[in-house]
Scaffold this active site. Sequence first.
Site, PDB file in Angstrom:
ATOM      1  N   GLY A  12     -24.819  25.238 -77.445  1.00  8.35           N
ATOM      2  CA  GLY A  12     -25.561  24.926 -78.659  1.00  8.35           C
ATOM      3  C   GLY A  12     -25.647  26.065 -79.646  1.00  8.35           C
ATOM      4  N   GLY A 114     -16.522  24.811 -74.264  1.00 13.08           N
ATOM      5  CA  GLY A 114     -17.139  25.903 -73.536  1.00 13.08           C
ATOM      6  C   GLY A 114     -17.451  27.100 -74.410  1.00 13.08           C
ATOM      7  N   LYS A 164     -15.553  11.804 -72.055  1.00 11.91           N
ATOM      8  CA  LYS A 164     -15.740  13.185 -71.615  1.00 11.91           C
ATOM      9  C   LYS A 164     -15.853  13.260 -70.094  1.00 11.91           C
ATOM     10  CE  LYS A 164     -16.660  17.647 -71.982  1.00 11.91           C
ATOM     11  NZ  LYS A 164     -17.730  18.008 -71.081  1.00 11.91           N
ATOM     12  N   GLU A 171     -10.032  17.419 -65.175  1.00 12.93           N
ATOM     13  CA  GLU A 171     -10.171  18.878 -65.061  1.00 12.93           C
ATOM     14  C   GLU A 171     -10.394  19.290 -63.606  1.00 12.93           C
ATOM     15  OE1 GLU A 171     -13.964  21.474 -66.023  1.00 12.93           O
ATOM     16  OE2 GLU A 171     -12.987  20.817 -67.883  1.00 12.93           O
TER      17      GLU A 171
END
Length: 293
Positions: A12, A114, A164, A171
């Site tokens: 954030g 990230g 996602k 991943e």
Amino acid sequence: MQLGLIGLGKMGGNMRERIRRAGHTVVGYDRNPDLSDVSGLAELVESLEAPRTVWVMVPAGAPTQSVVDELGGLLEAGDTVVDGGNSRWTDDEKHAAELGAKGIGFVDAGVSGGVWGLENGYALMVGGEKEHVDRLRPVFDALKPEGPYGYVHAGKVGSGHFSKMVHNGIEYAMMQAYAEGWELLEKVDSVTDVREVFRSWQEGTVIRSWLLDLAVDALDEDEHLDKLRGYAQDSGEGRWTVEAAIDNAVPLPAITASLFARFASRQEDSPQMKMIAALRNQFGGHAVESAKQ
């Protein structure tokens, strides 16, 4: 454009900076007062002009629900809430219904990038009604990487976080494949420079990727990973991916195996292997090792 942003942690905080660099106004709130622009959610909402947009970047589950509930009492019809955390897609449907009953729009945004997102941009997978998504496009454009890719309006509410989730499941499997290959290379005597083998794969091979680049960076810092314990946590999205596969009768053997490998990493003395050792001893007389006292 004005934006309220709740949750100024590793993701954030960098997102706030990237949006500001694009020329937009961001009013941020975090429980840590050293990071916040305002003292609370009420002040954040008051500082924005209608129609307001508030982006939520807090942990999934109860923390997100709490923030959505509070915003539902502070915002007005015509405002929009964006959940950019890693919420379960079924929670998105619930939040959209709760806020929609008050005339407040809801958009779910799966965000990937990230700690590198500030400089490289964030891949965005967005779900929600077109009118709500379109109004937020300046913020999405500010966050996404430069160029034509890195953003998609995936579909209706929940589709952003579902996309996602699948991304994170893939991943898991990719990381597991690199890890297994690295362990096998480390095991044999004939390969004397595993790190450089990994580096050689970075150009011209079909398995080159950003994850491979990061693996090489990790090996540059600690060539044999001697400083690390073989323990891997899971965020929850791997589990949700497997659960969704079961619900939809879609086989995911690689992703499922990679999730279970993380569970195995947390067992210093595997209960399953105890039973296997006992059975091998019973039917074949194979040697067993005594437990350490």
